[in-house]
Write an enzyme that holds these catalytic residues in place. Structure first.
Site, mmCIF file in Angstrom:
data_model
loop_
_atom_site.group_PDB
_atom_site.id
_atom_site.type_symbol
_atom_site.label_atom_id
_atom_site.label_comp_id
_atom_site.label_asym_id
_atom_site.label_seq_id
_atom_site.Cartn_x
_atom_site.Cartn_y
_atom_site.Cartn_z
ATOM 1 C CE LYS A 20 28.662 59.531 26.886
ATOM 2 N NZ LYS A 20 27.777 60.535 27.506
ATOM 3 N NE ARG B 264 33.391 63.136 31.343
ATOM 4 C CZ ARG B 264 33.231 61.817 31.292
ATOM 5 N NH1 ARG B 264 32.697 61.240 30.222
ATOM 6 N NH2 ARG B 264 33.590 61.059 32.311
#
Length: 273
Positions: A216, A250
């Site tokens: 991210k 995740r």
């Protein structure tokens, strides 16, 4: 700690890896995209071999400023692929969606978890009430007060208490609830790292913690690197999150993440004092 995912029981005494399968043409990490059944089946097979305990499938990108699509298109993208995966593989399948129709149809074909990055509306709650063995993930996707470290963690706790209380009042059993602090969702880089460094403070809520940090922008913005170069940062963040109480990690890079959480498991097993 254990969580029931449809017919599956997942032991969360130690962290497990949730592999990401993107059935979108515009997800921020293009390597993770799969556009047809054959490529998706191959990808899932590899993630299972690499150590995934859950597969999370999405048909709409949730990255900031992504283009929203209607629920019919999202369902068209994912339905045949998800059905094929469920028929072929013996692993819990999580659906990353916030759309009523998508969740309704996915429940019909046997998905095992709902990973919704938006607040649960009345329609979705009514759909999932009869599926008591399907866990749901409550994601913090709002702007939080962040004048100080304590403020943002306090605000995060407050959000989860309010949202989970609403769900329980609607008849959702506490044992079904998973929480996700929502790294990258309406949070700046500093706020993301404040949450990561204090993630263990969410453990007092007594819900399994799911984190999605993989590749991210909080990594890219800090290190000034593009998404394809964020593997090392992702593994560091996954390791820290695991040591601070995250139970479901995740990840795009399942093999490397699974190796990291295996080391964390060894550390936890050998902890003294």
């Amino acid at each position: 700690m254990q969580i029931t995912c449809n017919k599956y029981k997942i032991n969360l005494k130690y962290p497990v890896v949730m592999g990401i399968l993107n059935l979108t043409p515009d997800s921020f990490y293009d390597v993770s995209r799969c556009g047809n059944i054959d490529s998706a089946l191959k990808k899932v097979d590899q993630m299972i071999s690499d150590g995934a305990s859950i597969i999370d499938i999405g048909g709409e990108s949730t990255r900031p400023n992504s283009r929203k699509i209607d629920q019919e298109l999202e369902l068209e993208r994912i339905f045949p692929i998800v059905r094929s995966i469920i028929e072929r593989f013996d692993i819990p399948i999580s659906i990353d969606s916030s759309k009523n129709l998508v969740i309704q149809e996915m429940l019909k074909i046997g998905i095992s978890m709902i990973n919704n990055v938006e607040p649960f509306n009345k329609k979705i709650i009514s759909l999932i009430l009869d599926h008591q063995d399907i866990p749901i993930c409550v994601t913090c996707n709002i702007f939080l007060q962040s004048n100080s470290k304590n403020n943002i963690i306090s605000s995060l706790n407050k959000y989860f208490i309010e949202e989970t209380d609403k769900l329980k009042q609607e008849g959702i059993k506490e044992k079904r609830i998973v929480i996700d602090p929502g790294f990258g969702f309406k949070k700046n880089t500093s706020e993301n790292y404040q949450i990561l460094s204090n993630l263990n403070q969410l453990e007092k809520l007594r819900y399994p913690i799911l984190v999605g940090i993989s590749r991210k922008s909080m990594i890219g913005d800090l290190l000034k690197i593009p998404v394809q170069d964020r593997l090392n940062g992702s593994i560091v963040c996954a390791t820290i999150a695991s040591l601070k109480g995250a139970k479901i990690i995740r990840a795009h890079d399942v093999k490397e993440t699974a190796q990291a959480v295996r080391i964390v498991r060894e550390i936890i097993e050998n902890k003294r004092g």
